[in-house]
Design an enzyme around this catalytic site. Structure first.
Site, mmCIF file in Angstrom:
data_model
loop_
_atom_site.group_PDB
_atom_site.id
_atom_site.type_symbol
_atom_site.label_atom_id
_atom_site.label_comp_id
_atom_site.label_asym_id
_atom_site.label_seq_id
_atom_site.Cartn_x
_atom_site.Cartn_y
_atom_site.Cartn_z
ATOM 1 N N SER A 31 0.819 -1.213 0.000
ATOM 2 C CA SER A 31 0.000 0.000 0.000
ATOM 3 C C SER A 31 0.853 1.263 0.000
ATOM 4 O O SER A 31 0.330 2.369 0.051
ATOM 5 C CB SER A 31 -0.925 0.015 1.225
ATOM 6 N N ASN A 118 -1.950 -2.311 13.149
ATOM 7 C CA ASN A 118 -3.410 -2.200 13.210
ATOM 8 C C ASN A 118 -3.857 -0.936 13.938
ATOM 9 O O ASN A 118 -4.806 -0.276 13.523
ATOM 10 C CB ASN A 118 -4.008 -3.425 13.898
ATOM 11 N N THR A 163 -40.645 25.148 -10.557
ATOM 12 C CA THR A 163 -40.914 23.815 -10.024
ATOM 13 C C THR A 163 -41.154 22.925 -11.237
ATOM 14 O O THR A 163 -41.726 23.380 -12.244
ATOM 15 C CB THR A 163 -42.148 23.779 -9.105
ATOM 16 N N HIS A 164 -40.678 21.692 -11.180
ATOM 17 C CA HIS A 164 -40.785 20.763 -12.316
ATOM 18 C C HIS A 164 -40.108 21.343 -13.567
ATOM 19 O O HIS A 164 -40.458 20.974 -14.692
ATOM 20 C CB HIS A 164 -42.246 20.433 -12.630
ATOM 21 N N SER A 285 -15.430 24.101 -28.497
ATOM 22 C CA SER A 285 -15.651 22.887 -29.272
ATOM 23 C C SER A 285 -14.540 22.725 -30.293
ATOM 24 O O SER A 285 -14.059 23.707 -30.877
ATOM 25 C CB SER A 285 -17.004 22.959 -29.984
ATOM 26 N N LYS A 291 -19.114 27.672 -29.984
ATOM 27 C CA LYS A 291 -19.498 27.041 -28.728
ATOM 28 C C LYS A 291 -18.693 27.559 -27.541
ATOM 29 O O LYS A 291 -17.492 27.774 -27.630
ATOM 30 C CB LYS A 291 -19.322 25.520 -28.802
ATOM 31 N N ASN A 293 -18.700 26.038 -23.754
ATOM 32 C CA ASN A 293 -19.278 24.981 -22.934
ATOM 33 C C ASN A 293 -18.975 25.169 -21.451
ATOM 34 O O ASN A 293 -17.852 25.539 -21.087
ATOM 35 C CB ASN A 293 -18.741 23.617 -23.382
ATOM 36 N N GLU A 298 -20.135 20.866 -15.681
ATOM 37 C CA GLU A 298 -20.438 19.487 -16.070
ATOM 38 C C GLU A 298 -19.517 18.505 -15.353
ATOM 39 O O GLU A 298 -19.940 17.405 -14.967
ATOM 40 C CB GLU A 298 -20.325 19.339 -17.579
ATOM 41 N N TYR A 325 -9.062 -6.181 12.683
ATOM 42 C CA TYR A 325 -8.466 -5.775 11.403
ATOM 43 C C TYR A 325 -8.487 -6.894 10.372
ATOM 44 O O TYR A 325 -8.209 -8.065 10.667
ATOM 45 C CB TYR A 325 -7.023 -5.314 11.600
ATOM 46 N N GLN A 330 -7.591 -2.035 3.643
ATOM 47 C CA GLN A 330 -6.642 -1.259 2.851
ATOM 48 C C GLN A 330 -7.377 -0.352 1.859
ATOM 49 O O GLN A 330 -6.849 0.669 1.423
ATOM 50 C CB GLN A 330 -5.699 -2.211 2.095
ATOM 51 N N LYS A 333 -8.152 3.796 2.711
ATOM 52 C CA LYS A 333 -7.301 4.938 2.411
ATOM 53 C C LYS A 333 -7.467 5.415 0.971
ATOM 54 O O LYS A 333 -7.453 6.607 0.699
ATOM 55 C CB LYS A 333 -5.845 4.585 2.705
#
Length: 465
Positions: A31, A118, A163-164, A285, A291, A293, A298, A325, A330, A333
């Site tokens: 690790s 441990n 709303t919606h 783009s 464009k 973006n 996103e 343990y 492992q 982490k």
């Protein structure tokens, strides 16, 4: 001292084994590639522990000094990026102890007296997460502070509320900003609760049964600035609730940030045009030159899936483990580090997006339509003494009448309104004012200017506290 040819002696657990480990297993088991991030915490914990066992007479004052000086030398090597990781350093604990032995000789072997990896790894993780939360907390506070600043600056901008994803009622742009800041304030409180639950010393729990030499754990807690000591050694070596708490906090925060990003992606589109992202947080783009973006938003929205996935993934690793343990842990982490990296990065990006955003007042207010005041028309009748359910129905008839005539609701003649209800008078024309509409919501939490300013003031007080 170990020789270069005797690989088994270079492992902390090598004495019981005689055969060589499969090289693929060596790599699979190691690790060090990711837990080396805890080098500082591992040394800090060891410096405290050597003091504790010196008090017990398990090391001499000279040995304690030698070990402490060696650990500080290793600290400097890590700090200067000159520490050399060797092939059989399977984790940060092994690496540091191996290097300590190279520097001071066999006395290094006394450092691990009564201690296990441990309990060592759990204290390292808690120390690391404590500092990580401080950093994350500052980024989250910065985002909330920028939200409050933008709410003040753009307080006179009116916009449609939805709303919606359908136009509903007029609100202030600032009210929308504070909507998301409010959820992030809960995230800040939740983060503080996470930090509190992680604030527990587990060092001194040994492999699972505790410390056989009577180490002073209260002294260790004070030395490492933990507010309390774990109460059960079995639980202490297996407990990763504090990691799950952090991953859960991150997941909930990401749900909030993702929704914030989604709103801004919509609002910054050509169809809406309520806001424009700064070039620093936009991309173009490869095919279409026109464009611009909202890739920053996103990516924030996309990261929500990854962050939530780490929570569910680690919970599935954790759910069926037998007591104390197991090497499955492992995975803790990896999830903790990757989540921290994601959250610290995207919170700073989100703050940059909001602080540099251009809000287009005319487009926001130009999107308001009189049919959004249908509720206000009902409220007009309520103020005339008509029960709300009846007023709601009458307002609906007005909307239908306007649609039948293909006119805006505000352009429906008074005679047509009075044909629906004689309670409509000439003063109904006062309804068709968007500023008046938002200003009627003066109760705490409303979108009137006074209510929005109250929200800002209240949130600023919470941040100061």
């Amino acid at each position: 001292m170990a020789t270069g040819d005797d690989k088994s002696e270079e492992k902390l657990w090598g004495g019981r084994f005689t055969g060589a480990t499969d090289p693929i297993m060596e790599k699979f088991n190691a690790s060090i590639g990711f837990d080396k991030r805890m080098w500082k915490e591992d040394i800090t914990g060891s410096l405290a522990y050597i003091k504790a066992i010196e008090r017990l007479g398990l090391v001499t004052a000279a040995e304690c000094l030698s070990i402490s000086d060696g650990l500080r030398a290793i600290y400097k090597e890590w700090e200067s990026n000159s520490f050399v990781i060797k092939p059989f350093d399977e984790d940060i604990h092994t690496a540091n102890e191996r290097r300590l032995k190279e520097l001071i000789g066999d006395a290094a072997g006394k450092l691990h007296t009564g201690r296990s990896r441990n309990d060592q790894v759990t204290v390292d993780m808690r120390l690391w997460l404590r500092e990580a939360i401080k950093n994350i907390r500052s980024y989250l506070i910065s985002f909330i502070q920028v939200s409050l600043s933008r709410a003040k600056r753009d307080i006179d901008v009116l916009m449609p509320g939805y709303t919606h994803l359908q136009q509903a009622q007029p609100i202030r742009w600032s009210h929308w900003v504070l909507c998301h800041a409010t959820s992030l304030l809960r995230d800040l409180q939740r983060l503080d609760q996470t930090a509190n639950r992680a604030d527990e010393l587990t060092l001194g729990s040994g492999a699972l049964a505790g410390n056989a030499f009577g180490v002073d754990r209260q002294m260790l807690a004070k030395e490492l600035r933990f507010s309390r000591v774990s109460s059960n050694s079995l639980d202490a070596t297996m407990d990763r609730d504090f990691v799950i708490d952090f991953l859960y906090w991150a997941s909930v925060t990401m749900l909030h940030l993702s929704r914030w990003a989604e709103d801004l992606i919509i609002y910054s589109s050509k169809e809406f045009g309520f806001a424009t992202l700064a070039d620093a947080y936009s991309t173009g783009s490869s095919l279409m030159p026109q464009k611009k973006n909202a890739d920053s938003l996103e990516l924030i929205r996309g990261k929500a899936g990854s962050v939530c996935g780490r929570l569910t993934g680690f919970m599935m690793s954790y759910k069926g483990l037998p007591s104390t343990y197991n090497k499955d842990l492992q995975e803790d982490k990896i999830a903790m580090f990757e989540t921290y990296d994601s959250m610290s990065e995207l919170l700073q990006i989100a703050t940059g997006v909001l602080s540099t955003l251009t809000v287009h007042k005319s487009r926001c207010q130009g999107a308001l339509t009189s049919d959004m005041l249908a509720t206000d028309l009902a409220y007009y009748l309520v103020r005339k003494g008509i029960p709300f359910r009846e007023a709601h129905s009458l307002s609906g008839l007005c909307v239908a009448a306007a649609e039948a005539k293909s006119v805006k609701l505000c352009d429906l003649p008074l005679v047509d309104l009075q044909a629906i209800s004689q309670d409509f008078g000439p003063d109904v024309m006062l309804v068709w004012n968007y500023e008046n509409s938002v200003e009627q919501y003066t109760s705490v939490g409303g979108t009137a200017k006074s209510a929005v300013l109250h929200q800002i003031d209240a949130m600023e007080k919470v941040l100061k506290e």
